[in-house]
Motif scaffolding. Structure first.
Motif, PDB file in Angstrom:
ATOM      1  N   VAL A 105       0.830  -1.205   0.000  1.00  0.00           N
ATOM      2  CA  VAL A 105       0.000   0.000   0.000  1.00  0.00           C
ATOM      3  C   VAL A 105       0.866   1.256   0.000  1.00  0.00           C
ATOM      4  N   ARG A 106       1.943   1.250   0.757  1.00  0.00           N
ATOM      5  CA  ARG A 106       2.824   2.426   0.773  1.00  0.00           C
ATOM      6  C   ARG A 106       3.438   2.667  -0.603  1.00  0.00           C
ATOM      7  N   GLY A 107       3.878   1.606  -1.239  1.00  0.00           N
ATOM      8  CA  GLY A 107       4.432   1.762  -2.581  1.00  0.00           C
ATOM      9  C   GLY A 107       3.396   2.206  -3.584  1.00  0.00           C
ATOM     10  N   ASN A 108       2.217   1.618  -3.508  1.00  0.00           N
ATOM     11  CA  ASN A 108       1.138   1.990  -4.430  1.00  0.00           C
ATOM     12  C   ASN A 108       0.687   3.431  -4.206  1.00  0.00           C
ATOM     13  N   LEU A 172      -8.924  -5.467  -4.993  1.00  0.00           N
ATOM     14  CA  LEU A 172      -7.667  -4.731  -4.953  1.00  0.00           C
ATOM     15  C   LEU A 172      -7.670  -3.612  -5.999  1.00  0.00           C
ATOM     16  N   LEU A 173      -8.178  -3.919  -7.188  1.00  0.00           N
ATOM     17  CA  LEU A 173      -8.279  -2.899  -8.240  1.00  0.00           C
ATOM     18  C   LEU A 173      -9.139  -1.724  -7.792  1.00  0.00           C
ATOM     19  N   MET A 174     -10.277  -2.027  -7.180  1.00  0.00           N
ATOM     20  CA  MET A 174     -11.197  -0.965  -6.777  1.00  0.00           C
ATOM     21  C   MET A 174     -10.636  -0.132  -5.636  1.00  0.00           C
ATOM     22  N   LEU A 175     -10.146  -0.808  -4.601  1.00  0.00           N
ATOM     23  CA  LEU A 175      -9.742  -0.088  -3.395  1.00  0.00           C
ATOM     24  C   LEU A 175      -8.434   0.675  -3.570  1.00  0.00           C
ATOM     25  N   THR A 176      -7.583   0.239  -4.499  1.00  0.00           N
ATOM     26  CA  THR A 176      -6.318   0.944  -4.730  1.00  0.00           C
ATOM     27  C   THR A 176      -6.389   1.866  -5.935  1.00  0.00           C
ATOM     28  N   THR A 180     -10.409   6.377  -5.744  1.00  0.00           N
ATOM     29  CA  THR A 180     -10.527   6.290  -4.281  1.00  0.00           C
ATOM     30  C   THR A 180      -9.507   7.199  -3.613  1.00  0.00           C
ATOM     31  N   TYR A 181      -8.282   7.153  -4.096  1.00  0.00           N
ATOM     32  CA  TYR A 181      -7.206   7.968  -3.518  1.00  0.00           C
ATOM     33  C   TYR A 181      -7.522   9.461  -3.629  1.00  0.00           C
ATOM     34  N   LEU A 182      -7.918   9.914  -4.808  1.00  0.00           N
ATOM     35  CA  LEU A 182      -8.178  11.342  -5.012  1.00  0.00           C
ATOM     36  C   LEU A 182      -9.401  11.807  -4.236  1.00  0.00           C
ATOM     37  N   VAL A 195      -3.046   5.290   3.966  1.00  0.00           N
ATOM     38  CA  VAL A 195      -2.291   4.038   4.028  1.00  0.00           C
ATOM     39  C   VAL A 195      -2.790   3.153   5.162  1.00  0.00           C
ATOM     40  N   ARG A 196      -3.014   3.719   6.336  1.00  0.00           N
ATOM     41  CA  ARG A 196      -3.458   2.932   7.488  1.00  0.00           C
ATOM     42  C   ARG A 196      -4.858   2.363   7.244  1.00  0.00           C
ATOM     43  N   TRP A 197      -5.735   3.190   6.705  1.00  0.00           N
ATOM     44  CA  TRP A 197      -7.092   2.694   6.421  1.00  0.00           C
ATOM     45  C   TRP A 197      -7.067   1.592   5.381  1.00  0.00           C
ATOM     46  N   LEU A 198      -6.337   1.827   4.279  1.00  0.00           N
ATOM     47  CA  LEU A 198      -6.361   0.866   3.177  1.00  0.00           C
ATOM     48  C   LEU A 198      -5.688  -0.442   3.565  1.00  0.00           C
ATOM     49  N   THR A 199      -4.605  -0.376   4.308  1.00  0.00           N
ATOM     50  CA  THR A 199      -3.949  -1.603   4.766  1.00  0.00           C
ATOM     51  C   THR A 199      -4.906  -2.426   5.614  1.00  0.00           C
TER      52      THR A 199
END
Length: 217
Positions: A105-108, A172-176, A180-182, A195-199
């Motif tokens: 997640v951190r790398g992504n 994984l495709l949807m959540l990353t 979602t990020y923006l 990062v903490r939420w997604l992990t």
């Protein structure tokens, strides 16, 4: 009196690479400001301080330049594919599923920080076939890469009971996704909070033994 040491002259190839990067960085700015349809090659050339013919000679079309911008953002400072970037070595070295997901997640997230805006530009022009092709190409590569991530998680740590590999890849495709990020960025989320939420979300959704939030930091 000390002699001034002149830096070595750059080779022709190095100068060409530097000019190419300058055009890409200028294009990212112009695309982000004006959108795919509104961006003009002449504006990009002016921003990069090159002749417009240089932009066309290097990239040929606006769509090729958009693809170059997306590739440049994904590959990062070292211009390496995601699975050759340092975070993936951390993912492979992790001793638990949650720590593996944290590394991934951190790398992504770092990749999204560089690429989400330019991907949003491409996605905002669905009726432009060339822009749509850039999006489709990126999604194909992303699905292939994330399917490998899911396979490694399953092999090393086990997926949640009843979780098929294809379904895990879809999640994984949807959540990353950049969307979602923006969206969470616009709601004021920091990268660390994301990062903490997604992990945690991925651990609970995907892993047979998700562990506890904060237990393996």
């Amino acid at each position: 009196m000390a002699r001034t040491v002149k830096p070595p002259k750059r080779t022709r190839r190095e100068r060409a690479a530097a000019t190419r990067e300058r055009m890409i960085r200028a294009a990212i700015e112009v695309f982000t400001e004006a959108g795919y349809v509104g961006a003009r090659m002449s504006d990009i050339a002016e921003r990069a301080d090159v002749a417009v013919q240089t932009v066309y000679f290097t990239f040929h079309t606006k769509a090729e330049l958009l693809q170059a911008c997306f590739d440049f953002a994904v590959l990062g400072p070292e211009q390496l594919p995601p699975m050759q970037q340092p975070f993936f070595a951390d993912f492979l070295a992790a001793r638990s599923g949650r720590k593996a997901l944290d590394a991934f997640v951190r790398g992504n997230t770092a990749i999204l920080g560089r690429s989400a805006a330019i991907k949003e530009v491409a996605e905002s022009a669905p009726h432009e076939p060339d822009a749509a092709a850039v999006v489709a190409h990126g999604e194909r590569l992303r699905r292939e890469g994330l399917a490998q991530v899911v396979g490694l998680l399953d092999e090393r740590f086990g997926l949640r009971a009843g979780m098929a590999g294809d379904d895990a890849t879809d999640l994984l495709l949807m959540l990353t996704s950049s969307g979602t990020y923006l969206t969470l960025q616009r709601y004021g989320w920091s990268d660390e909070k994301y990062v903490r939420w997604l992990t945690d979300a991925l651990a609970r959704q995907l892993l047979a033994r998700p562990g506890r939030l904060g237990s393996e930091r």
